[in-house]
Design a protein around this motif. Sequence first.
Motif, PDB file in Angstrom:
ATOM      1  N   VAL A 113       0.849  -1.263  -0.172  1.00  0.00           N
ATOM      2  CA  VAL A 113       0.028   0.093   0.062  1.00  0.00           C
ATOM      3  C   VAL A 113       1.173   1.197   0.016  1.00  0.00           C
ATOM      4  O   VAL A 113       0.628   2.174  -0.706  1.00  0.00           O
ATOM      5  N   GLY A 114       1.832   1.299   0.919  1.00  0.00           N
ATOM      6  CA  GLY A 114       2.954   2.491   1.032  1.00  0.00           C
ATOM      7  C   GLY A 114       3.330   2.798  -0.493  1.00  0.00           C
ATOM      8  O   GLY A 114       3.660   3.824  -0.960  1.00  0.00           O
ATOM      9  N   LEU A 115       3.814   1.469  -1.240  1.00  0.00           N
ATOM     10  CA  LEU A 115       4.769   1.689  -2.256  1.00  0.00           C
ATOM     11  C   LEU A 115       3.769   2.086  -3.270  1.00  0.00           C
ATOM     12  O   LEU A 115       3.822   3.170  -4.355  1.00  0.00           O
ATOM     13  N   LYS A 116       2.244   1.911  -3.589  1.00  0.00           N
ATOM     14  CA  LYS A 116       1.443   2.287  -4.340  1.00  0.00           C
ATOM     15  C   LYS A 116       0.675   3.729  -4.425  1.00  0.00           C
ATOM     16  O   LYS A 116       0.505   4.448  -5.266  1.00  0.00           O
ATOM     17  N   ARG A 117       0.775   4.079  -2.921  1.00  0.00           N
ATOM     18  CA  ARG A 117      -0.346   5.306  -2.785  1.00  0.00           C
ATOM     19  C   ARG A 117       0.736   6.374  -2.321  1.00  0.00           C
ATOM     20  O   ARG A 117       0.304   7.535  -2.529  1.00  0.00           O
ATOM     21  N   LYS A 118       1.906   6.243  -1.959  1.00  0.00           N
ATOM     22  CA  LYS A 118       2.833   7.242  -1.822  1.00  0.00           C
ATOM     23  C   LYS A 118       3.878   7.703  -2.962  1.00  0.00           C
ATOM     24  O   LYS A 118       3.789   6.717  -3.804  1.00  0.00           O
ATOM     25  N   GLY A 128       9.022   1.681  -8.235  1.00  0.00           N
ATOM     26  CA  GLY A 128       7.463   2.764  -8.536  1.00  0.00           C
ATOM     27  C   GLY A 128       7.133   3.085  -9.735  1.00  0.00           C
ATOM     28  O   GLY A 128       7.398   2.362 -10.713  1.00  0.00           O
ATOM     29  N   ARG A 129       6.140   3.671  -9.814  1.00  0.00           N
ATOM     30  CA  ARG A 129       5.340   4.112 -10.988  1.00  0.00           C
ATOM     31  C   ARG A 129       6.116   4.649 -12.166  1.00  0.00           C
ATOM     32  O   ARG A 129       5.721   4.442 -13.285  1.00  0.00           O
ATOM     33  N   PHE A 174       0.262   1.161 -13.236  1.00  0.00           N
ATOM     34  CA  PHE A 174       1.271   0.270 -12.460  1.00  0.00           C
ATOM     35  C   PHE A 174       0.852  -0.404 -11.439  1.00  0.00           C
ATOM     36  O   PHE A 174      -0.300  -0.089 -10.905  1.00  0.00           O
ATOM     37  N   GLU A 175       1.416  -1.443 -11.612  1.00  0.00           N
ATOM     38  CA  GLU A 175       1.072  -2.505 -10.418  1.00  0.00           C
ATOM     39  C   GLU A 175       2.447  -3.016  -9.813  1.00  0.00           C
ATOM     40  O   GLU A 175       3.509  -3.343 -10.444  1.00  0.00           O
ATOM     41  N   ILE A 176       2.340  -3.776  -8.653  1.00  0.00           N
ATOM     42  CA  ILE A 176       3.411  -4.403  -7.854  1.00  0.00           C
ATOM     43  C   ILE A 176       3.015  -5.727  -7.897  1.00  0.00           C
ATOM     44  O   ILE A 176       2.356  -6.325  -7.236  1.00  0.00           O
ATOM     45  N   ASP A 185      -6.882  -1.589   3.999  1.00  0.00           N
ATOM     46  CA  ASP A 185      -8.022  -0.825   4.413  1.00  0.00           C
ATOM     47  C   ASP A 185      -8.930  -1.270   5.477  1.00  0.00           C
ATOM     48  O   ASP A 185      -9.527  -0.648   6.282  1.00  0.00           O
ATOM     49  N   ALA A 186      -9.385  -2.469   5.190  1.00  0.00           N
ATOM     50  CA  ALA A 186     -10.274  -3.045   6.260  1.00  0.00           C
ATOM     51  C   ALA A 186      -9.707  -3.031   7.588  1.00  0.00           C
ATOM     52  O   ALA A 186     -10.491  -3.268   8.633  1.00  0.00           O
ATOM     53  N   ARG A 187      -8.267  -3.420   7.690  1.00  0.00           N
ATOM     54  CA  ARG A 187      -7.895  -3.484   9.056  1.00  0.00           C
ATOM     55  C   ARG A 187      -7.345  -1.871   9.537  1.00  0.00           C
ATOM     56  O   ARG A 187      -7.554  -1.895  10.978  1.00  0.00           O
ATOM     57  N   ARG A 188      -7.064  -0.972   8.553  1.00  0.00           N
ATOM     58  CA  ARG A 188      -6.769   0.212   9.309  1.00  0.00           C
ATOM     59  C   ARG A 188      -7.701   1.431   9.020  1.00  0.00           C
ATOM     60  O   ARG A 188      -7.578   2.383   9.641  1.00  0.00           O
ATOM     61  N   GLY A 189      -8.733   1.210   8.207  1.00  0.00           N
ATOM     62  CA  GLY A 189      -9.474   2.207   7.851  1.00  0.00           C
ATOM     63  C   GLY A 189      -9.239   2.833   6.746  1.00  0.00           C
ATOM     64  O   GLY A 189      -7.617   2.977   6.478  1.00  0.00           O
ATOM     65  N   MET A 190     -10.196   3.527   5.660  1.00  0.00           N
ATOM     66  CA  MET A 190      -9.711   3.848   4.496  1.00  0.00           C
ATOM     67  C   MET A 190      -8.760   5.148   4.592  1.00  0.00           C
ATOM     68  O   MET A 190      -8.026   5.428   3.667  1.00  0.00           O
ATOM     69  N   ALA A 191      -8.841   6.118   5.646  1.00  0.00           N
ATOM     70  CA  ALA A 191      -8.009   6.834   5.946  1.00  0.00           C
ATOM     71  C   ALA A 191      -6.574   6.863   6.059  1.00  0.00           C
ATOM     72  O   ALA A 191      -5.995   7.972   6.195  1.00  0.00           O
ATOM     73  N   SER A 192      -6.473   5.854   6.721  1.00  0.00           N
ATOM     74  CA  SER A 192      -5.085   5.457   7.188  1.00  0.00           C
ATOM     75  C   SER A 192      -4.002   4.810   6.163  1.00  0.00           C
ATOM     76  O   SER A 192      -4.280   4.227   5.183  1.00  0.00           O
ATOM     77  N   HIS A 193      -2.855   5.537   6.135  1.00  0.00           N
ATOM     78  CA  HIS A 193      -1.593   5.042   5.321  1.00  0.00           C
ATOM     79  C   HIS A 193      -0.375   4.288   6.146  1.00  0.00           C
ATOM     80  O   HIS A 193      -0.318   5.013   7.222  1.00  0.00           O
ATOM     81  N   PRO A 194       0.247   3.695   5.808  1.00  0.00           N
ATOM     82  CA  PRO A 194       1.705   3.056   6.252  1.00  0.00           C
ATOM     83  C   PRO A 194       2.348   4.117   6.374  1.00  0.00           C
ATOM     84  O   PRO A 194       3.042   4.988   5.522  1.00  0.00           O
ATOM     85  N   ARG A 195       2.786   4.726   7.636  1.00  0.00           N
ATOM     86  CA  ARG A 195       3.885   5.868   7.829  1.00  0.00           C
ATOM     87  C   ARG A 195       5.131   5.306   8.294  1.00  0.00           C
ATOM     88  O   ARG A 195       6.282   5.998   8.413  1.00  0.00           O
TER      89      ARG A 195
END
Length: 443
Positions: free
Chosen positions: A143-148, A290-291, A325-327, A433-443
Motif C-alpha cells: 500500500v505504501g509503495l502504491k499510494r505514496k 515505483g510507477r 502501475f502494479e506491484i 484498508d479493512a484493518r486500518r480504515g480507508m483514511a490510514s496509510h503506512p507511515r
Amino acid sequence: MSQGLNGVRERARKNKAERFTALLHHVSVELLRESYYGLKRKAAPGVDGVTWKEYETGVEDRLKDLHGRVHRGAYRALPSKRGWIKKANGKMRPLGIAALEDKIVQQAVVTVLNQIYEEDFRGYSYGFRPGRQPHQALDALYVGLKRKKVNWVLDMDLKAFFDNIEKERLMEIVEQRIADPRILRLIRKWLNAGVIEEGEWSETEKGTPQGAVISPLLANIYLHHVLDQWADQWRQDAKGDVILVRYADDVVIGFQHQHKVKQFVEDLRQRLSEYGLELNEEKTRLIRFGRFARQNREELGEGKPESFTFLGFRHVCAKNSQGRFEIRRITDGDRRRKKLQELKQELRRRMHDGVEPVGKWLKSVLNGYYQYHAIPGNLSVLKRFRQQVARYWFHALEQRSQRRPTWEKLGPIFDYWLPVPKIVHAFPDARFDARRGMASHPR
C-alpha cells in the motif's frame, strides 16, 4: 489477560515516560502455567535435557516451585545449548536452545513486558509481535509503495544483528521503561548465561541468543530505540514522502527523492555505529522502484526496473490489464528452489513407502506452502512448483519399479494427492484498508 496486566497496559498507554517499578508480582503461577502450555511441545530440549512431556509429570508442583525460586531470587538461568542451522546462502547461523524452565519464565516475562512495549512500538514494526503477521507487513509495504510518491527503495540489511547487540546499551534502553530491579536482574541472567557447545561453556560478550523466547522482544526494543524513533524524527524534517516497514531486522524504506536517500544512509550509518551495529553493505541495495521506474530507467538506458525481496516475496514493477502501475509479488526463487530440493531429498528417502502415506505427506506440505505463498499474482509460480513436485514424485516411483510407470498411469494419482493452488490471501490494499480504515496509510 489478567486485570493487573490490563492495568499495566493502560498506564503505559497514558504515560509514555513512566518507569514501571513493580512488575514481577504479575509473574504468577497462573501465568507460568499459560507460558508452559504455550510452548512448542516437540521442541528440542536445552542443556537440562528436559522435554515438555517429561515436565508435564507433576507440572503443578514444578510450576509452584519455579514460581517460588523466581520470586525469592533463587532461580538460576542455564546456558543455552548452541546448535547450527543452514541459511539460504549456505552459511551456518547459530541457534541458542534454552532450558525448558528458562523458556517458561522468559515467556511469562515477555507477556508482562508486552503490555508496556506494545504501547510504544511503531505501527510499521511487525516482527515477533502479538497479533501481527508477516502478511500484514507485506500489505503495508504494498500500500505504501502504491499510494505514496515512492521513486526509490532502500532494501536494508543489518550485519549479524542479533550477534552484535551491545548488552549494556540494551539494558540502558530497557531501563528507560523498566525500573523493577528483579525484572532487570532476570534479563541480565539470560543475557549473561552464556552458551554450551560440545560440552564447553563460553561467555557471550555481545548479542542475544537466537532461539531464546526473550530475544525477539529484546531485539525489537533495541531497534525501536536505535532505528524506529530516530527514523521517525529524521523523516519529519525530510521533504517528500518516506515510508518504512520493518519486520524484526528486515527493513524496507521508500523515498520520493534520491538525494534524501543518500543523506539518510549517511546519517543511519552514524546512528548504528553508536550502538555497535552496521549495515551489511553486500545486501543493502538502493534501487529505482515505483510507477515511474520503468520510464526513468529506459530514458537512462538502464533496462527494466530492478526488484527486491521482502519476507520471501520478490517485488517487481509491473502493469495490470489496464496498463496501470502494479506491484507483482512472486515467491523468491532461492527460497522456492531450496524447498524443492528438500522435497526431492525427502522423496528419495521415502521412495519405498506406499503411495498413500507419501501422498498424504505431500498434500500436507503443499497446503502449508500455499497457506503462505498463495497471494494474488503468484498462482502461476505455485502451479509450476506443484508440477515440479509431481516430477520428483514420478522419478521416485520410477526408480523403485522395474516396470517403468507412465504419466498417463500416475497422472490421476498426482491429481488426487497434490492439491491445485488457489488464492488464500485477499488483495493487500483491500485487506489493509479493512484493518486500518480507508483514511490510514503506512507511515
